[in-house]
Design a protein around this motif. Structure first.
Motif, PDB file in Angstrom:
ATOM      1  N   GLU A 216     -56.596  62.266 -42.255  1.00 18.71           N
ATOM      2  CA  GLU A 216     -55.889  62.396 -43.533  1.00 18.71           C
ATOM      3  C   GLU A 216     -54.417  62.779 -43.348  1.00 18.71           C
ATOM      4  OE1 GLU A 216     -60.181  62.769 -43.969  1.00 18.71           O
ATOM      5  OE2 GLU A 216     -58.737  63.897 -42.751  1.00 18.71           O
ATOM      6  N   GLU A 217     -54.062  63.254 -42.168  1.00 18.20           N
ATOM      7  CA  GLU A 217     -52.669  63.593 -41.878  1.00 18.20           C
ATOM      8  C   GLU A 217     -51.826  62.352 -41.586  1.00 18.20           C
ATOM      9  OE1 GLU A 217     -51.924  67.063 -39.219  1.00 18.20           O
ATOM     10  OE2 GLU A 217     -54.096  67.020 -38.947  1.00 18.20           O
ATOM     11  N   ILE A 218     -52.479  61.225 -41.333  1.00 20.90           N
ATOM     12  CA  ILE A 218     -51.780  59.985 -40.982  1.00 20.90           C
ATOM     13  C   ILE A 218     -51.746  59.113 -42.230  1.00 20.90           C
ATOM     14  CG2 ILE A 218     -51.595  58.100 -39.345  1.00 20.90           C
ATOM     15  CD1 ILE A 218     -51.646  60.969 -38.132  1.00 20.90           C
ATOM     16  N   ALA A 219     -50.570  58.948 -42.818  1.00 22.14           N
ATOM     17  CA  ALA A 219     -50.460  58.304 -44.131  1.00 22.14           C
ATOM     18  C   ALA A 219     -50.941  56.860 -44.122  1.00 22.14           C
ATOM     19  CB  ALA A 219     -49.019  58.386 -44.633  1.00 22.14           C
TER      20      ALA A 219
ATOM     21  N   ASN B 153     -59.876  59.344 -20.948  1.00 24.21           N
ATOM     22  CA  ASN B 153     -60.830  58.534 -20.183  1.00 24.21           C
ATOM     23  C   ASN B 153     -61.875  57.881 -21.083  1.00 24.21           C
ATOM     24  OD1 ASN B 153     -59.585  59.104 -17.694  1.00 24.21           O
ATOM     25  ND2 ASN B 153     -60.706  61.030 -17.511  1.00 24.21           N
ATOM     26  N   GLN B 154     -61.365  57.289 -22.167  1.00 23.79           N
ATOM     27  CA  GLN B 154     -62.225  56.585 -23.109  1.00 23.79           C
ATOM     28  C   GLN B 154     -61.597  55.250 -23.500  1.00 23.79           C
ATOM     29  OE1 GLN B 154     -63.333  58.825 -26.591  1.00 23.79           O
ATOM     30  NE2 GLN B 154     -63.790  60.690 -25.452  1.00 23.79           N
ATOM     31  N   VAL B 155     -62.448  54.276 -23.797  1.00 27.63           N
ATOM     32  CA  VAL B 155     -62.036  53.049 -24.466  1.00 27.63           C
ATOM     33  C   VAL B 155     -62.950  52.897 -25.667  1.00 27.63           C
ATOM     34  CG1 VAL B 155     -61.752  50.549 -24.308  1.00 27.63           C
ATOM     35  CG2 VAL B 155     -61.208  51.986 -22.329  1.00 27.63           C
ATOM     36  N   VAL B 156     -62.365  52.736 -26.847  1.00 25.00           N
ATOM     37  CA  VAL B 156     -63.113  52.751 -28.104  1.00 25.00           C
ATOM     38  C   VAL B 156     -63.184  51.334 -28.671  1.00 25.00           C
ATOM     39  CG1 VAL B 156     -63.322  53.861 -30.357  1.00 25.00           C
ATOM     40  CG2 VAL B 156     -62.136  55.051 -28.484  1.00 25.00           C
ATOM     41  N   PHE B 157     -64.374  50.912 -29.067  1.00 24.21           N
ATOM     42  CA  PHE B 157     -64.617  49.569 -29.599  1.00 24.21           C
ATOM     43  C   PHE B 157     -65.141  49.683 -31.029  1.00 24.21           C
ATOM     44  CE2 PHE B 157     -65.038  49.520 -25.075  1.00 24.21           C
ATOM     45  CZ  PHE B 157     -64.740  48.242 -24.611  1.00 24.21           C
ATOM     46  N   GLY B 158     -64.609  48.861 -31.939  1.00 21.08           N
ATOM     47  CA  GLY B 158     -65.127  48.877 -33.301  1.00 21.08           C
ATOM     48  C   GLY B 158     -64.602  47.748 -34.156  1.00 21.08           C
ATOM     49  N   VAL B 159     -65.351  47.400 -35.179  1.00 22.64           N
ATOM     50  CA  VAL B 159     -64.956  46.384 -36.152  1.00 22.64           C
ATOM     51  C   VAL B 159     -64.066  46.992 -37.222  1.00 22.64           C
ATOM     52  CG1 VAL B 159     -65.805  44.845 -37.974  1.00 22.64           C
ATOM     53  CG2 VAL B 159     -66.968  44.925 -35.759  1.00 22.64           C
ATOM     54  N   ASP B 160     -64.385  48.202 -37.650  1.00 20.32           N
ATOM     55  CA  ASP B 160     -63.667  48.860 -38.742  1.00 20.32           C
ATOM     56  C   ASP B 160     -62.374  49.480 -38.204  1.00 20.32           C
ATOM     57  OD1 ASP B 160     -62.701  50.639 -40.684  1.00 20.32           O
ATOM     58  OD2 ASP B 160     -64.712  51.171 -41.389  1.00 20.32           O
ATOM     59  N   PRO B 161     -61.200  48.918 -38.545  1.00 18.05           N
ATOM     60  CA  PRO B 161     -59.951  49.438 -37.986  1.00 18.05           C
ATOM     61  C   PRO B 161     -59.585  50.824 -38.492  1.00 18.05           C
ATOM     62  CG  PRO B 161     -59.479  47.775 -39.643  1.00 18.05           C
ATOM     63  CD  PRO B 161     -60.962  47.769 -39.444  1.00 18.05           C
ATOM     64  N   VAL B 162     -60.039  51.166 -39.701  1.00 16.87           N
ATOM     65  CA  VAL B 162     -59.753  52.499 -40.241  1.00 16.87           C
ATOM     66  C   VAL B 162     -60.611  53.537 -39.522  1.00 16.87           C
ATOM     67  CG1 VAL B 162     -59.831  53.965 -42.294  1.00 16.87           C
ATOM     68  CG2 VAL B 162     -59.059  51.596 -42.482  1.00 16.87           C
ATOM     69  N   ALA B 163     -61.887  53.261 -39.367  1.00 15.86           N
ATOM     70  CA  ALA B 163     -62.776  54.189 -38.675  1.00 15.86           C
ATOM     71  C   ALA B 163     -62.326  54.409 -37.235  1.00 15.86           C
ATOM     72  CB  ALA B 163     -64.211  53.661 -38.708  1.00 15.86           C
ATOM     73  N   LEU B 164     -61.890  53.323 -36.585  1.00 12.17           N
ATOM     74  CA  LEU B 164     -61.445  53.447 -35.204  1.00 12.17           C
ATOM     75  C   LEU B 164     -60.188  54.302 -35.106  1.00 12.17           C
ATOM     76  CD1 LEU B 164     -61.582  50.880 -32.417  1.00 12.17           C
ATOM     77  CD2 LEU B 164     -59.386  51.965 -32.871  1.00 12.17           C
ATOM     78  N   ASP B 165     -59.226  54.081 -36.008  1.00 15.35           N
ATOM     79  CA  ASP B 165     -58.014  54.907 -35.995  1.00 15.35           C
ATOM     80  C   ASP B 165     -58.314  56.355 -36.393  1.00 15.35           C
ATOM     81  OD1 ASP B 165     -56.506  52.739 -35.189  1.00 15.35           O
ATOM     82  OD2 ASP B 165     -55.005  52.961 -36.762  1.00 15.35           O
ATOM     83  N   ALA B 166     -59.274  56.539 -37.279  1.00 19.90           N
ATOM     84  CA  ALA B 166     -59.667  57.904 -37.658  1.00 19.90           C
ATOM     85  C   ALA B 166     -60.244  58.645 -36.454  1.00 19.90           C
ATOM     86  CB  ALA B 166     -60.677  57.874 -38.801  1.00 19.90           C
ATOM     87  N   TYR B 167     -61.074  57.944 -35.689  1.00 20.33           N
ATOM     88  CA  TYR B 167     -61.628  58.540 -34.470  1.00 20.33           C
ATOM     89  C   TYR B 167     -60.496  58.844 -33.489  1.00 20.33           C
ATOM     90  CZ  TYR B 167     -64.159  59.092 -30.083  1.00 20.33           C
ATOM     91  OH  TYR B 167     -64.634  59.588 -28.888  1.00 20.33           O
ATOM     92  N   GLY B 168     -59.572  57.904 -33.331  1.00 20.40           N
ATOM     93  CA  GLY B 168     -58.451  58.093 -32.426  1.00 20.40           C
ATOM     94  C   GLY B 168     -57.572  59.266 -32.829  1.00 20.40           C
ATOM     95  N   ALA B 169     -57.375  59.438 -34.126  1.00 18.54           N
ATOM     96  CA  ALA B 169     -56.589  60.572 -34.614  1.00 18.54           C
ATOM     97  C   ALA B 169     -57.253  61.893 -34.221  1.00 18.54           C
ATOM     98  CB  ALA B 169     -56.413  60.489 -36.131  1.00 18.54           C
ATOM     99  N   ASN B 170     -58.560  61.960 -34.418  1.00 18.34           N
ATOM    100  CA  ASN B 170     -59.298  63.158 -34.020  1.00 18.34           C
ATOM    101  C   ASN B 170     -59.172  63.411 -32.521  1.00 18.34           C
ATOM    102  OD1 ASN B 170     -60.322  63.908 -36.555  1.00 18.34           O
ATOM    103  ND2 ASN B 170     -62.036  62.495 -36.392  1.00 18.34           N
ATOM    104  N   LEU B 171     -59.270  62.356 -31.748  1.00 20.45           N
ATOM    105  CA  LEU B 171     -59.151  62.471 -30.295  1.00 20.45           C
ATOM    106  C   LEU B 171     -57.772  63.001 -29.917  1.00 20.45           C
ATOM    107  CD1 LEU B 171     -60.997  61.758 -27.852  1.00 20.45           C
ATOM    108  CD2 LEU B 171     -59.779  59.581 -27.710  1.00 20.45           C
ATOM    109  N   PHE B 172     -56.769  62.591 -30.667  1.00 21.85           N
ATOM    110  CA  PHE B 172     -55.390  62.994 -30.420  1.00 21.85           C
ATOM    111  C   PHE B 172     -55.129  64.430 -30.867  1.00 21.85           C
ATOM    112  CE2 PHE B 172     -50.729  62.753 -30.835  1.00 21.85           C
ATOM    113  CZ  PHE B 172     -50.405  62.001 -29.710  1.00 21.85           C
TER     114      PHE B 172
END
Length: 321
Positions: free
Chosen positions: A295-298, A271-290
């Motif tokens: 660092e596990e995602i090459a 139940n979240q929608v994440v907004f950001g300019v930095d695509p790495v930071a956003l995917d890092a946050y998404g990985a944590n959420l998942f």
């Protein structure tokens, strides 16, 4: 004043949004600006070269809109960034790149980007004065994906244009400047646009553990098999280094946590929608959420090493709205 100078002045003049009382860490506004929004530069012969992009929002900030109502989520998220008007100017052309690669119905399967979220974003862009909003993807599941996902209907009712890319004339060869991905047939629509917004869904992927914004950029290239034949993760990183989206929005309302990317799979609701300019930071946050470490995602690690963005979410301001 020409458009380049206007955008440059705007980026330099942005004020940091106050986060007092929000209970989040404030690291300030980067205000980085790198020229005109979107589009591609060219050489003397007029060939497409590396696009020039501008970050009009704070690149050190992620906004997390919480809830389930699509219109409210998009409005809250964009407002917390500073408003869609900072990014989308009157008369600009916008390309939104969602994920609708799988021929599944919307909502219940949690495999494609939520069509109602896309419709809400299209309306926001048009209200800001965009002359056109295109919603595109190159679905590996075939052209039926656009219709079955509900995206075509929702986008067109909102006033946008939704279509598949995949024909030879949808792409043009570009020099990405990469080591593994040296040249690629890349979307003409994106190269010609003023603004690119990447809008993936958070879900499981059998080959990369999870797919989000960085991997979603593969839907803008013609020969994705090259990625798999060489180094999938490095190619993903080098592609985003070539053309960083001006904004990434992650649909994390719900997604499958196994049997991806096709599904059906076990559905989890964030139940979240994440907004950001930095695509790495956003995917890092998404990985944590998942439930994974970035660092596990090459491909996230590879993109961070290329300087595409920040992998350490402790260095990113997170604002929940």
């Amino acid at each position: 004043m020409d458009r380049r100078k206007f955008i440059g002045g705007l980026g330099a003049g942005l004020l940091s949004l106050s986060l007092a009382g929000c209970g989040v860490k404030t690291l300030g506004n980067s205000g980085e600006t790198n020229g005109n929004n979107g589009g591609a530069s060219g050489d003397a012969a007029g060939n497409k070269t590396k696009p020039v992009t501008a970050s009009v929002y704070d690149s050190k900030k992620l906004v997390i809109a919480q809830g389930t109502d699509p219109d409210s989520l998009i409005e809250k998220g964009l407002s917390a960034l500073g408003g869609i008007g900072l990014l989308v100017k009157k008369g600009s052309s916008v390309v939104i790149k969602p994920n609708y690669s799988v021929p599944k119905r919307p909502g219940a399967d949690a495999i494609t980007t939520n069509p109602l979220l896309l419709a809400a974003l299209v309306k926001q862009c048009l209200t800001a004065g965009a002359k056109e909003v295109k919603v595109i993807d190159f679905p590996f599941g075939g052209p039926q994906c656009l219709v079955l996902s509900g995206i075509k209907d929702a986008v067109e009712k909102a006033g946008g244009k939704a279509f598949d890319i995949g024909k030879q004339n949808d792409f043009t060869e570009v020099d990405t400047g990469g080591v593994t991905l040296k040249k690629v047939m890349f979307s003409k629509d994106v190269l010609d646009a003023d603004v690119l917004i990447n809008f993936p869904i958070l879900k499981h992927h059998a080959m990369t553990k999870v797919t989000m914004g960085l991997k979603g950029m593969m839907g803008l290239v013609q020969d994705r098999q090259y990625f798999h034949r060489t180094d999938l993760h490095q190619c993903i990183a080098e592609l985003t280094a070539y053309r960083k989206p001006d904004l990434t929005i992650l649909d994390a309302i719900k997604g499958i946590t196994d049997r991806g990317p096709m599904g059906p799979g076990t559905i989890k609701e964030w139940n979240q929608v994440v907004f950001g300019v930095d695509p790495v930071a956003l995917d890092a946050y998404g990985a944590n959420l998942f439930g994974l470490k970035p660092e596990e995602i090459a491909y996230i690690t590879a993109a961070a090493k290329l300087g595409v963005g920040e992998i350490d979410t402790q260095k990113i301001t997170v604002q929940k709205v």
